[in-house]
Design a protein around this motif. Sequence first.
Motif, PDB file in Angstrom:
ATOM      1  N   MET A   1     -67.337 -42.539  16.348  1.00  0.00           N
ATOM      2  CA  MET A   1     -66.369 -42.417  15.282  1.00  0.00           C
ATOM      3  C   MET A   1     -66.999 -42.881  13.977  1.00  0.00           C
ATOM      4  SD  MET A   1     -62.648 -43.500  16.720  1.00  0.00           S
ATOM      5  CE  MET A   1     -63.014 -44.403  18.188  1.00  0.00           C
ATOM      6  N   GLU A   2     -66.615 -42.233  12.926  1.00  0.00           N
ATOM      7  CA  GLU A   2     -67.115 -42.570  11.598  1.00  0.00           C
ATOM      8  C   GLU A   2     -66.418 -43.823  11.086  1.00  0.00           C
ATOM      9  OE1 GLU A   2     -67.434 -40.452   7.221  1.00  0.00           O
ATOM     10  OE2 GLU A   2     -66.653 -39.352   8.922  1.00  0.00           O
ATOM     11  N   ALA A   3     -67.182 -44.717  10.486  1.00  0.00           N
ATOM     12  CA  ALA A   3     -66.584 -45.908   9.882  1.00  0.00           C
ATOM     13  C   ALA A   3     -65.798 -45.482   8.653  1.00  0.00           C
ATOM     14  CB  ALA A   3     -67.668 -46.904   9.501  1.00  0.00           C
ATOM     15  N   PHE A  56     -56.773 -38.578  16.148  1.00  0.00           N
ATOM     16  CA  PHE A  56     -56.381 -39.729  15.339  1.00  0.00           C
ATOM     17  C   PHE A  56     -56.001 -40.846  16.297  1.00  0.00           C
ATOM     18  CE2 PHE A  56     -55.486 -35.972  12.807  1.00  0.00           C
ATOM     19  CZ  PHE A  56     -56.032 -36.301  11.578  1.00  0.00           C
ATOM     20  N   HIS A  57     -56.585 -42.026  16.116  1.00  0.00           N
ATOM     21  CA  HIS A  57     -56.399 -43.145  17.042  1.00  0.00           C
ATOM     22  C   HIS A  57     -55.506 -44.221  16.429  1.00  0.00           C
ATOM     23  CE1 HIS A  57     -59.519 -41.488  19.655  1.00  0.00           C
ATOM     24  NE2 HIS A  57     -60.139 -41.172  18.530  1.00  0.00           N
ATOM     25  N   GLU A  58     -54.720 -44.860  17.293  1.00  0.00           N
ATOM     26  CA  GLU A  58     -53.767 -45.899  16.890  1.00  0.00           C
ATOM     27  C   GLU A  58     -52.855 -45.368  15.778  1.00  0.00           C
ATOM     28  OE1 GLU A  58     -55.315 -49.966  16.612  1.00  0.00           O
ATOM     29  OE2 GLU A  58     -57.179 -49.184  17.493  1.00  0.00           O
ATOM     30  N   GLN A 116     -58.385 -44.793  13.065  1.00  0.00           N
ATOM     31  CA  GLN A 116     -59.665 -44.085  13.189  1.00  0.00           C
ATOM     32  C   GLN A 116     -59.412 -42.605  13.395  1.00  0.00           C
ATOM     33  OE1 GLN A 116     -62.898 -45.127  13.049  1.00  0.00           O
ATOM     34  NE2 GLN A 116     -62.246 -47.205  12.569  1.00  0.00           N
ATOM     35  N   VAL A 117     -60.431 -41.803  13.124  1.00  0.00           N
ATOM     36  CA  VAL A 117     -60.378 -40.366  13.381  1.00  0.00           C
ATOM     37  C   VAL A 117     -61.749 -39.924  13.874  1.00  0.00           C
ATOM     38  CG1 VAL A 117     -60.958 -39.747  10.992  1.00  0.00           C
ATOM     39  CG2 VAL A 117     -59.704 -38.119  12.437  1.00  0.00           C
ATOM     40  N   ASP A 118     -61.755 -39.001  14.810  1.00  0.00           N
ATOM     41  CA  ASP A 118     -63.009 -38.385  15.244  1.00  0.00           C
ATOM     42  C   ASP A 118     -62.733 -36.935  15.604  1.00  0.00           C
ATOM     43  OD1 ASP A 118     -62.011 -38.272  17.880  1.00  0.00           O
ATOM     44  OD2 ASP A 118     -63.112 -40.031  18.516  1.00  0.00           O
ATOM     45  N   CYS A 119     -63.783 -36.191  15.893  1.00  0.00           N
ATOM     46  CA  CYS A 119     -63.596 -34.794  16.270  1.00  0.00           C
ATOM     47  C   CYS A 119     -64.565 -34.429  17.383  1.00  0.00           C
ATOM     48  CB  CYS A 119     -63.772 -33.859  15.072  1.00  0.00           C
ATOM     49  SG  CYS A 119     -65.435 -33.824  14.411  1.00  0.00           S
ATOM     50  N   ARG A 120     -64.204 -33.372  18.062  1.00  0.00           N
ATOM     51  CA  ARG A 120     -65.020 -32.853  19.154  1.00  0.00           C
ATOM     52  C   ARG A 120     -65.060 -31.340  18.993  1.00  0.00           C
ATOM     53  NH1 ARG A 120     -63.806 -34.007  25.545  1.00  0.00           N
ATOM     54  NH2 ARG A 120     -65.633 -32.930  26.350  1.00  0.00           N
ATOM     55  N   PHE A 121     -66.278 -30.784  19.057  1.00  0.00           N
ATOM     56  CA  PHE A 121     -66.459 -29.345  18.945  1.00  0.00           C
ATOM     57  C   PHE A 121     -66.897 -28.785  20.287  1.00  0.00           C
ATOM     58  CE2 PHE A 121     -67.340 -30.991  14.676  1.00  0.00           C
ATOM     59  CZ  PHE A 121     -66.416 -30.262  13.958  1.00  0.00           C
TER      60      PHE A 121
END
Length: 143
Positions: A1-3, A56-58, A116-121
Amino acid sequence: MEALPQRKAEGTRLAVFDRVNERAPWDWCIGRMADGTLSLWGSNDFSYYHTVEVRFHEVSFIQFQADFSHAHFRLASTSETERFLALPSWGGHLFCIVAELGSDIDSRCYFVSATQVDCRFGTVFYYRRGGLKPGERIASWVK
């Protein structure tokens, strides 16, 4: 995840959103909401697959419809964030999804508050098939 930045400047960009916006899937939907994590799926053909997952987390707050198109993801502006500060459920960072871009439906701003946010391709198929390549998988709910 990106800071994520502790204090963001107006116009702050997130690399995770740059990658998602570059791929620009046509349609989006809520793929899953469980254990405080909201997953949005992007696809050009939801009949068969999706190719992007933004998680999107929490999550403490969401304000948008379940399905939308032509999405552009970004951090919310300072003025947008100020509108939500008084909410009792407020927490984390405020993310903005500008949707319906490029169509004859007016664009709208949708919001998610999360830590937090992350992505998966990769391609997630909605049916059984053999010969999966790297980055391809079958959706967990396919029997």
